[in-house]
Design a protein around this motif. Structure first.
Motif, PDB file in Angstrom:
ATOM      1  N   TRP A 148      74.005   0.997  50.764  1.00 26.32           N
ATOM      2  CA  TRP A 148      72.685   0.847  50.155  1.00 26.32           C
ATOM      3  C   TRP A 148      71.802   0.111  51.169  1.00 26.32           C
ATOM      4  O   TRP A 148      72.244  -0.833  51.823  1.00 26.32           O
ATOM      5  N   ALA A 149      70.568   0.558  51.305  1.00 27.97           N
ATOM      6  CA  ALA A 149      69.653  -0.099  52.257  1.00 27.97           C
ATOM      7  C   ALA A 149      69.154  -1.405  51.647  1.00 27.97           C
ATOM      8  O   ALA A 149      69.097  -1.536  50.422  1.00 27.97           O
ATOM      9  N   PRO A 150      68.790  -2.376  52.500  1.00 32.59           N
ATOM     10  CA  PRO A 150      68.241  -3.623  51.960  1.00 32.59           C
ATOM     11  C   PRO A 150      67.011  -3.311  51.109  1.00 32.59           C
ATOM     12  O   PRO A 150      66.158  -2.534  51.525  1.00 32.59           O
ATOM     13  N   GLY A 151      66.953  -3.880  49.925  1.00 33.37           N
ATOM     14  CA  GLY A 151      65.791  -3.677  49.051  1.00 33.37           C
ATOM     15  C   GLY A 151      65.829  -2.376  48.264  1.00 33.37           C
ATOM     16  O   GLY A 151      64.994  -2.153  47.387  1.00 33.37           O
ATOM     17  N   GLU A 152      66.790  -1.489  48.563  1.00 30.67           N
ATOM     18  CA  GLU A 152      66.871  -0.220  47.830  1.00 30.67           C
ATOM     19  C   GLU A 152      67.449  -0.466  46.429  1.00 30.67           C
ATOM     20  O   GLU A 152      68.405  -1.223  46.278  1.00 30.67           O
ATOM     21  N   ALA A 153      66.845   0.166  45.428  1.00 30.32           N
ATOM     22  CA  ALA A 153      67.354  -0.009  44.062  1.00 30.32           C
ATOM     23  C   ALA A 153      68.730   0.640  43.951  1.00 30.32           C
ATOM     24  O   ALA A 153      68.887   1.823  44.272  1.00 30.32           O
ATOM     25  N   ARG A 154      69.705  -0.136  43.507  1.00 30.33           N
ATOM     26  CA  ARG A 154      71.072   0.407  43.375  1.00 30.33           C
ATOM     27  C   ARG A 154      71.206   1.116  42.032  1.00 30.33           C
ATOM     28  O   ARG A 154      71.759   0.573  41.077  1.00 30.33           O
ATOM     29  N   GLU A 155      70.692   2.327  41.985  1.00 28.57           N
ATOM     30  CA  GLU A 155      70.684   3.071  40.725  1.00 28.57           C
ATOM     31  C   GLU A 155      71.742   4.160  40.746  1.00 28.57           C
ATOM     32  O   GLU A 155      71.980   4.773  41.781  1.00 28.57           O
ATOM     33  N   SER A 156      72.326   4.394  39.587  1.00 28.78           N
ATOM     34  CA  SER A 156      73.228   5.543  39.440  1.00 28.78           C
ATOM     35  C   SER A 156      72.453   6.622  38.705  1.00 28.78           C
ATOM     36  O   SER A 156      71.985   6.403  37.588  1.00 28.78           O
ATOM     37  N   ARG A 157      72.323   7.798  39.333  1.00 24.67           N
ATOM     38  CA  ARG A 157      71.593   8.893  38.685  1.00 24.67           C
ATOM     39  C   ARG A 157      72.282  10.204  39.014  1.00 24.67           C
ATOM     40  O   ARG A 157      72.638  10.449  40.166  1.00 24.67           O
ATOM     41  N   LEU A 158      72.462  11.004  37.998  1.00 22.51           N
ATOM     42  CA  LEU A 158      73.128  12.299  38.191  1.00 22.51           C
ATOM     43  C   LEU A 158      72.230  13.416  37.673  1.00 22.51           C
ATOM     44  O   LEU A 158      71.648  13.289  36.596  1.00 22.51           O
ATOM     45  N   VAL A 159      72.124  14.491  38.442  1.00 20.80           N
ATOM     46  CA  VAL A 159      71.379  15.645  37.951  1.00 20.80           C
ATOM     47  C   VAL A 159      72.380  16.651  37.386  1.00 20.80           C
ATOM     48  O   VAL A 159      73.452  16.868  37.961  1.00 20.80           O
ATOM     49  N   VAL A 160      72.036  17.189  36.228  1.00 21.19           N
ATOM     50  CA  VAL A 160      72.914  18.126  35.521  1.00 21.19           C
ATOM     51  C   VAL A 160      72.204  19.472  35.458  1.00 21.19           C
ATOM     52  O   VAL A 160      71.034  19.539  35.084  1.00 21.19           O
ATOM     53  N   ILE A 161      72.891  20.548  35.843  1.00 16.79           N
ATOM     54  CA  ILE A 161      72.276  21.882  35.818  1.00 16.79           C
ATOM     55  C   ILE A 161      73.216  22.849  35.076  1.00 16.79           C
ATOM     56  O   ILE A 161      74.422  22.844  35.313  1.00 16.79           O
ATOM     57  N   GLY A 162      72.638  23.625  34.195  1.00 18.72           N
ATOM     58  CA  GLY A 162      73.443  24.612  33.473  1.00 18.72           C
ATOM     59  C   GLY A 162      72.571  25.692  32.886  1.00 18.72           C
ATOM     60  O   GLY A 162      71.359  25.735  33.138  1.00 18.72           O
TER      61      GLY A 162
ATOM     62  N   LEU B  22      72.633   6.240  34.888  1.00 19.04           N
ATOM     63  CA  LEU B  22      73.822   5.522  34.403  1.00 19.04           C
ATOM     64  C   LEU B  22      73.714   4.067  34.840  1.00 19.04           C
ATOM     65  O   LEU B  22      72.971   3.764  35.779  1.00 19.04           O
ATOM     66  N   GLY B  23      74.494   3.223  34.236  1.00 16.54           N
ATOM     67  CA  GLY B  23      74.584   1.853  34.742  1.00 16.54           C
ATOM     68  C   GLY B  23      75.525   1.825  35.934  1.00 16.54           C
ATOM     69  O   GLY B  23      76.029   2.874  36.356  1.00 16.54           O
ATOM     70  N   PRO B  24      75.766   0.640  36.507  1.00 17.62           N
ATOM     71  CA  PRO B  24      76.759   0.557  37.575  1.00 17.62           C
ATOM     72  C   PRO B  24      78.141   0.946  37.047  1.00 17.62           C
ATOM     73  O   PRO B  24      78.435   0.734  35.876  1.00 17.62           O
ATOM     74  N   VAL B  25      78.938   1.541  37.927  1.00 25.07           N
ATOM     75  CA  VAL B  25      80.241   2.064  37.500  1.00 25.07           C
ATOM     76  C   VAL B  25      81.335   1.149  38.038  1.00 25.07           C
ATOM     77  O   VAL B  25      81.307   0.771  39.213  1.00 25.07           O
ATOM     78  N   ALA B  26      82.304   0.801  37.178  1.00 19.95           N
ATOM     79  CA  ALA B  26      83.370  -0.108  37.621  1.00 19.95           C
ATOM     80  C   ALA B  26      84.493   0.673  38.310  1.00 19.95           C
ATOM     81  O   ALA B  26      85.016   0.247  39.341  1.00 19.95           O
ATOM     82  N   ALA B  27      84.849   1.827  37.762  1.00 17.07           N
ATOM     83  CA  ALA B  27      86.016   2.567  38.285  1.00 17.07           C
ATOM     84  C   ALA B  27      85.622   4.013  38.596  1.00 17.07           C
ATOM     85  O   ALA B  27      85.552   4.849  37.692  1.00 17.07           O
ATOM     86  N   PRO B  28      85.386   4.328  39.874  1.00 17.41           N
ATOM     87  CA  PRO B  28      84.954   5.689  40.220  1.00 17.41           C
ATOM     88  C   PRO B  28      85.962   6.766  39.817  1.00 17.41           C
ATOM     89  O   PRO B  28      85.573   7.847  39.408  1.00 17.41           O
ATOM     90  N   GLU B  29      87.270   6.453  39.917  1.00 18.38           N
ATOM     91  CA  GLU B  29      88.271   7.486  39.575  1.00 18.38           C
ATOM     92  C   GLU B  29      88.141   7.865  38.099  1.00 18.38           C
ATOM     93  O   GLU B  29      88.244   9.037  37.739  1.00 18.38           O
TER      94      GLU B  29
END
Ligand SMILES: Nc1nc2c(ncn2[C@@H]2O[C@H](COP(=O)(O)OP(=O)(O)OP(=O)(O)O)[C@@H](O)[C@H]2O)c(=O)[nH]1
Length: 362
Positions: A333-347, A278-285
């Protein structure tokens, strides 16, 4: 053999007194609370040096991240070994045995080994691996602990849904299982030396008593049951069961073994998983509210991962089990760590990946 000698044989120490390192196998369906319970073990290990082998379905390594971040002195990052190459029960020879052998060759051997299976793992092949010649002289299975999501049992998650199974069979006539979720649930219970009825905070006493009765009917064996919230069971109860379970594996056959004595391979074709960036998220709720809708619309069993929230220095951990979505900032986030949004989906197999990706990325 007299009753006395047979009793004496039963009491023969399998672990410490034989010089073998005890290993506890922690299993249980997706999201039951295995990682939460292991975190609790590590934080209350009282000086016991624990090595962890963890295996997760869906290749994002969330469990490893959660456990490495728990700050327990007796379990450093080096002591956490992640097996990411598929489900542990299918990769015993290629992954588990070499990992265990390497662990045993370390100069600083652990006092105890804890193995977390993936939520979709069949524990039987893993337990049987402790009878391999290289392993059985050095390690023994102290016990198998099966964690149960009591709220999911109460909600009927493991009771057969005949409509769904019928629909799956129409979609794929090679499916020979009655219900993959139900079978796996029962196989994990059948492997248990101890069952932890977790998530008691989500049920009242009556609901919990019903869960206890239902769980008892799902296995012919009668392992002890303890109740827990947030996997909080005293370490002295979980570790030191001293069973030597590898010697009893013939009495704990899975549905699969009983149906296919001829040796047909076990696999996880009934389940599917993928990672969605995902891209960065503006509103977590708003994200959490959307997740609940997407999970319901697609009957997603488990969804977890990390999210970058705009303007926040910490990453947001998302944990969803069915309709219940937890989220919290777990670490900066650690210095230099890529600020990525990633979700794993299982079904279950047949998830509409394109539609889920579109909905998550909207
Ligand atoms: N309400 C409640 N939530 C719990 C409890 N135990 C765990 N959880 C939550 O359930 C979710 C799943 O917990 P995990 O410990 O990651 O479950 P798991 O069995 O390791 O999950 P997988 O490895 O994906 O199969 C998380 O959001 C936990 O915070 C509990 O006793 N009560």
């Amino acid at each position: 053999m007299t009753a006395e000698t047979s009793r004496a044989a039963d009491l023969t120490p399998k672990g410490a007194a034989t010089g073998k390192i005890p290993a506890t196998v922690i299993t249980g369906f997706l999201g039951a609370g295995k990682t939460t319970m292991i975190r609790n073990i590590l934080q209350n290990a009282e000086g016991k040096r624990i090595a962890l082998i963890i295996n997760e379905f869906g290749d994002l390594g969330v469990d490893g991240e959660v456990l490495k971040g728990c700050g327990a002195e007796t379990c450093t990052e080096d002591d956490v070994i992640e097996l990411t190459n598929g489900c542990i029960c299918c990769t015993v020879a290629d992954d588990f045995i070499p990992t265990m052998t390497a662990l045993l060759e370390r100069p600083n051997r652990p006092d105890h080994i804890v193995i977390e299976t993936s939520g979709l793992a069949l524990p039987q092949p893993l337990i049987a691996a402790f009878n391999w010649p290289d392993i059985r002289t050095q390690v023994t299975v102290d016990g198998v602990v099966t964690v149960v999501d009591s709220a999911a049992v109460a909600a009927g998650r493991f009771a057969e849904d005949h409509d769904k199974v019928a629909a799956q069979r129409v979609a794929d006539d090679s499916l020979d299982h009655e219900s993959p979720i139900e079978e796996l649930f029962e196989d994990q219970l059948t492997a248990a030396d101890l069952i932890v009825l977790n998530k008691t905070d989500l049920l009242d006493a009556e609901g919990l008593a019903a869960v206890r009765r239902e769980v008892a009917t799902r296995t012919a064996r009668k392992p002890a049951m303890v109740e827990a919230s947030q996997g909080s069971v005293p370490v002295s109860v979980l570790l030191g069961l001293n069973v030597g379970t590898e010697g009893d594996i013939a009495n704990r056959k899975s549905h699969h073994e009983m149906e296919h004595e001829a040796g047909e391979e076990h696999d996880h074709d009934e389940f599917d998983s993928f990672v969605v960036p995902l891209g960065p998220v503006a509103a977590p709720e708003a994200l959490v509210a959307r997740l609940k809708e997407i999970i319901a619309a697609h009957d997603i069993l488990r969804l977890k991962g990390f999210v970058a929230v705009e303007g926040k220095p910490a990453r947001l951990l998302i944990q969803a089990v069915g309709q219940r979505v937890d989220s919290y900032f777990d670490r900066p986030w650690a210095p230099g760590e890529a600020r990525e949004s990633r979700l794993v989906v299982i079904g279950l197999a047949g998830l509409d990946r394109a539609a889920i990706e579109r909905a998550l990325q909207a």
